[in-house]
Design an enzyme around this catalytic site. Structure first.
Site, short mmCIF file in Angstrom:
data_model
loop_
_atom_site.label_atom_id
_atom_site.label_comp_id
_atom_site.label_asym_id
_atom_site.label_seq_id
_atom_site.Cartn_x
_atom_site.Cartn_y
_atom_site.Cartn_z
N ASP A 173 -31.19 -23.84 -7.20
CA ASP A 173 -31.35 -22.30 -6.80
C ASP A 173 -30.29 -21.56 -7.78
O ASP A 173 -30.34 -20.20 -7.74
CB ASP A 173 -31.39 -21.95 -5.44
N TYR A 264 -21.27 -23.48 -12.80
CA TYR A 264 -20.66 -24.57 -12.66
C TYR A 264 -20.20 -25.13 -13.95
O TYR A 264 -19.34 -26.09 -14.26
CB TYR A 264 -21.53 -25.57 -12.46
#
Ligand code: NAD
Ligand code: G6P
Ligand code: MN
Length: 441
Positions: A173, A264
């Site tokens: 997501d 990330y």
């Protein structure tokens, strides 16, 4: 024509994400009409309160659906149409070790990145293989929508074991979460922002962000982030560590300005900085146990005691849940909507290996996802992705072959580690901590 009604099973029904998913299934009941909803978990004590919450919520908002909670695989997988997978092998206690062990050695401790993600990956793989095998025994045509983490390594391993299974899909997501946050910057509903994305899971970039007129807003969004910083769209609901994570996007852009990065990437691009800003004694796992997990179980109890889910803070649908339900609906109704998913490359990114499990745009209809070509990517991104993909592949191989050698090679390749001696020390400690989950020879 009467619309078909489906049986949906949530595996990991005791997950902290289940309440949001339940709400989404109620709000979107016209898009994905259900006849039966099964919550399945291998931990009955976690499943029961969320199962009871589900029954109360559905009685109030979607009463035609039979809601069952169970620890019985037969009940879960027999004649099921959609399986949503969100398990956490080893629970938050193991996540805490995944995060804390690398930090002891000055290496990033994160759920899905670096050595923590490696250890978690090796725990998730066998459970996910078992789930897919069990589902296929009882429902050969069910769509299995998996977002169990670390989704990157899980997808690589599942692709090796079930290469012909076209109904086993992996999705994350974070692209949608980011899209929602970009939309806020330019005052556009994120549904009206059309992204072009490429990379690996938790390791990718937005190349374009088109508005409905076909204008690429990426340059404007980049400029605004560089000027004003970046916050998640749901800032008020976020813990401090997630706010820091979003703030770092500005730093990434300052140094690597071409594309908009997945959050990330900061663990790989600035590992030393991240380590110096992570608390070795109180990691994200602690934050989740004290926050989201506690809230889910305390609030479910309140709903059970009061007999109503009206006004419950758990009865809210969020981007993550909406994405899963929208995906199931796109498959069910042949909508040909676009999603960003984790799929076998097969030329989608022309200058990357065919077998890489890449995260790219695709169109989803009743035959599943069809990938949209990306073309060649620049040398910098290609280099980073190739190194990370080699790590993912070696991690999966280390699991299948129980190979210490490959595990060490994998960690050495991971940009959060790099140093071979550190890799060895961390691996040796992870092996001890994961006894009973996985072993290497
Ligand atoms: P959680 O521990 O609250 O939930 C996981 C549940 O799965 C637990 O109730 C546990 O008992 C159950 N479980 C564990 N192994 C099982 C098995 N073999 N069979 C059935 N049930 C099993 O964790 P959470 O934070 O709610 O997250 C759940 C999962 O969803 C994690 O893997 C998380 O990383 C993932 N997730 C992924 C994304 C994504 O973007 N890919 C987004 C959100 C959550
Ligand atoms: C993002 C990631 C997921 C991750 C989730 C929750 O949405 O894409 O992969 O599971 O964050 O992370 P948390 O640290 O809150 O459990
Ligand atoms: Mn994710």
């Amino acid at each position: 024509m009467k619309q078909k009604k489906y049986k949906v099973t949530i595996v990991g029904g005791g997950s902290t994400w289940t309440p949001g998913l339940l709400k989404s299934l109620c709000v979107k009941k016209e898009k994905l009409p259900l006849k039966e909803l099964v919550l399945f978990d291998n931990n009955g004590a976690r499943q029961e309160p969320i199962g009871k919450f589900a029954q109360i919520l559905f009685r109030e908002e979607n009463p035609e659906v039979e809601v069952i909670y169970t620890t019985d695989k037969e009940v879960a997988y027999k004649d099921v149409d959609y399986v949503f997978c969100q398990i956490r092998t080893g629970g938050f206690k193991m996540r805490e070790l995944d995060e804390k062990i690398p930090l002891k050695y000055g290496v990033v401790g994160q759920e899905t990145c670096g050595p923590g993600g490696f250890a978690y990956g090796l725990r998730s793989i066998p459970d996910m293989i078992e789930i897919v095998n069990d589902v296929r025994k009882m429902s050969k045509d069910a769509w299995i929508l998996n977002y169990t983490n670390p989704a990157a390594i899980v997808a690589v391993a599942l692709d090796q074991v079930f290469p012909e299974d076209k109904r086993l899909l992996n999705i994350c997501d974070q692209p949608i979460n980011l899209l929602k946050s970009y939309g806020k910057i330019v005052n556009i509903d994120f549904h009206d922002l059309k992204p072009v994305y490429f990379g690996l899971n938790h390791f990718g970039w937005f190349k374009h962000l088109y508005n409905t007129e076909g204008v690429d807003l990426l340059p404007e969004i980049k400029e605004k982030i560089l000027k004003y910083g970046f916050d998640p769209a749901d800032k008020e609901e976020r813990d401090p560590s997630w706010l820091d994570t979003y703030h770092m996007v500005k730093n990434i852009l300052e140094n690597y300005p071409d594309y908009l990065p997945n959050t990330y990437l900061q663990y790989y691009l600035f590992p030393e900085y991240k380590v110096s800003h992570l608390n070795k004694d109180y990691t994200r796992a602690n934050e989740v146990m004290d926050g989201r997990e506690k809230k889910v179980f305390t609030e479910s109890k309140k709903v059970i005691e009061s007999g109503t889910a009206k006004n419950s803070p758990l009865a809210v649908n969020e981007a993550h849940a909406d994405m899963i339900v929208d995906l199931a609906s796109a498959l069910a109704n042949n909508t040909n909507e676009e999603f960003i998913m984790i799929l076998r490359n097969e030329g989608t990114i022309s200058n990357l290996p065919d077998d890489a499990m890449v995260e790219v745009n695709c169109v989803v209809g009743n035959i599943g996802p069809r990938k949209i070509s990306v073309g060649n990517i620049p040398t910098f991104h290609k280099g980073l992705i190739e190194q990370q993909y080699a790590y993912e592949k070696l991690a999966a191989e280390a699991f299948f072959e129980k190979s210490y050698k490959k595990a060490l090679a994998a960690l050495t390749l991971n940009r959060t580690v790099i140093d071979g001696y550190k890799a060895k020390k961390i691996l040796d400690e992870l092996i001890v901590a994961n006894k009973g989950y996985w072993e290497l020879l």
